[in-house]
Design a protein around this motif. Structure first.
Motif, PDB file in Angstrom:
ATOM      1  N   ARG A  18      16.405  13.519  28.964  1.00  0.00           N
ATOM      2  CA  ARG A  18      17.284  14.338  29.807  1.00  0.00           C
ATOM      3  C   ARG A  18      16.670  14.425  31.188  1.00  0.00           C
ATOM      4  O   ARG A  18      15.459  14.601  31.318  1.00  0.00           O
ATOM      5  CB  ARG A  18      17.379  15.770  29.270  1.00  0.00           C
ATOM      6  N   GLN A  28      21.872  12.838  29.931  1.00  0.00           N
ATOM      7  CA  GLN A  28      22.213  13.845  28.908  1.00  0.00           C
ATOM      8  C   GLN A  28      21.586  13.539  27.551  1.00  0.00           C
ATOM      9  O   GLN A  28      22.176  13.816  26.520  1.00  0.00           O
ATOM     10  CB  GLN A  28      23.738  13.900  28.732  1.00  0.00           C
ATOM     11  N   VAL A  30      19.286  10.274  26.793  1.00  0.00           N
ATOM     12  CA  VAL A  30      19.398   8.810  26.626  1.00  0.00           C
ATOM     13  C   VAL A  30      18.443   8.341  25.527  1.00  0.00           C
ATOM     14  O   VAL A  30      17.273   8.713  25.508  1.00  0.00           O
ATOM     15  CB  VAL A  30      19.069   8.092  27.968  1.00  0.00           C
ATOM     16  N   ARG A 229      24.803   8.996  29.429  1.00  0.00           N
ATOM     17  CA  ARG A 229      24.603   8.810  27.981  1.00  0.00           C
ATOM     18  C   ARG A 229      24.732   7.346  27.615  1.00  0.00           C
ATOM     19  O   ARG A 229      25.484   6.608  28.260  1.00  0.00           O
ATOM     20  CB  ARG A 229      25.711   9.500  27.188  1.00  0.00           C
TER      21      ARG A 229
END
Ligand SMILES: Nc1ncnc2c1ncn2[C@@H]1O[C@H](COP(=O)(O)OP(=O)(O)OP(=O)(O)O)[C@@H](O)[C@H]1O
Length: 269
Positions: A18, A28, A30, A229
């Motif tokens: 994040r 968000q 990864v 993401r």
């Protein structure tokens, strides 16, 4: 008896990464792995989080951003650790879009290439000349004595690749390395990256791009980022044959539209 599953330890293992600015979440959570000698393409629209992900892998996140999660590289946790403070195996070689900015403007390229090498001056020079020659320079002695400004963009990009190959890391990170190049030079750089990474080379590649055609030509796996993401991570041929996410379908359709337009323009009288 149960069959034993083959378990490959990833060279790069990004988990739940994040990144937040003071006002909003930029990445968000990864998740991304690169196994040894694999070539992984990271694709995503502008603003999807490609550069921030790469910056976290390289230890180059701006200090104003807060990063949490984990980035393990060659067995070491490196999230928030600048490259200079990492073990040598966890300092990836890097090739970027801006080859001029990546090189010292006032130092002959041979001297820059020799900097990461230990050993005698004669050893370093021999290694530099050999690497330049292997990257297609016909007169490596002249190139070694040149300043970056005396080379073309494509030549500078090959010098950056030589510099990246001087590092002892088993990971090469290429961040939009072909974007600023003409199509022919682009093909040359892609072919060198293909020769120098992947099976039998001891090096894996993390290749960041907007260009799905280049990923298809070069990579084994494709990671698609959207809004900070990972929305898809699969073998390239599987993703191209049957994209699993709306964003991937959009990227493929956009690439086909550009291609069709180029053909139509080329064929117009
Ligand atoms: N230093 C920063 N401070 C605040 N927000 C940032 C910072 N760097 C990036 N961002 C934001 O984080 C998001 C992801 O940016 P990032 O640069 O990783 O995208 P990208 O996929 O690399 O885009 P591009 O292809 O255009 O380079 C964007 O919304 C961007 O505006």
């Amino acid at each position: 008896m149960q069959e034993e599953e083959e378990h490959v330890v990833p060279l790069l293992d990004v988990r739940g990464l994040r990144v937040d600015s003071a006002s909003r979440g930029l990445l968000q959570g990864v998740d991304l792995t690169v196994e040894p000698e694999r070539r992984v393409g990271v694709l995503g629209a502008s603003g999807s989080g490609k550069s921030l992900t790469v910056a976290a892998v390289l230890g180059l996140l701006p200090p104003a951003l807060r990063a949490t999660g984990s980035v393990r590289l060659a067995g070491a946790e490196v999230l928030g650790v600048p490259a200079a403070r990492r073990p040598p195996g966890a300092r990836p070689g890097v090739v970027r879009q801006d080859s001029a900015g990546a090189l010292h403007p006032l130092l002959p390229v041979g001297r820059q290439l020799a900097l990461p090498l230990g050993g005698s001056r004669a050893f370093a020079r021999a290694r530099v000349l050999e690497t330049l020659e292997s990257l297609g320079f016909r007169d490596p002695g002249r190139i070694a004595g040149a300043l970056p400004s005396e080379l073309s963009g494509g030549m500078r990009q090959r010098v950056c690749l030589a510099l990246a190959l001087m590092t002892p890391s088993s990971l090469l990170v290429a961040d939009e390395p072909t974007t600023a190049l003409d199509v022919v030079t682009q093909a040359g750089v892609v072919s060198l990256l293909r020769d120098r990474t992947g099976p039998g080379t001891g090096r894996a590649l993390l290749f960041v791009t907007h260009d799905i055609a280049v990923v298809a030509a070069l990579c084994d796996e494709l990671v698609v980022l959207s809004d900070g993401r990972v929305v898809e991570h699969a073998p390239v041929e599987d993703v191209l044959a049957s994209p699993g996410h709306e964003r991937t379908r959009e990227l493929i359709t956009a690439a086909r539209t550009v291609e069709a337009h180029l053909y139509a323009t080329a064929e117009a009288p």
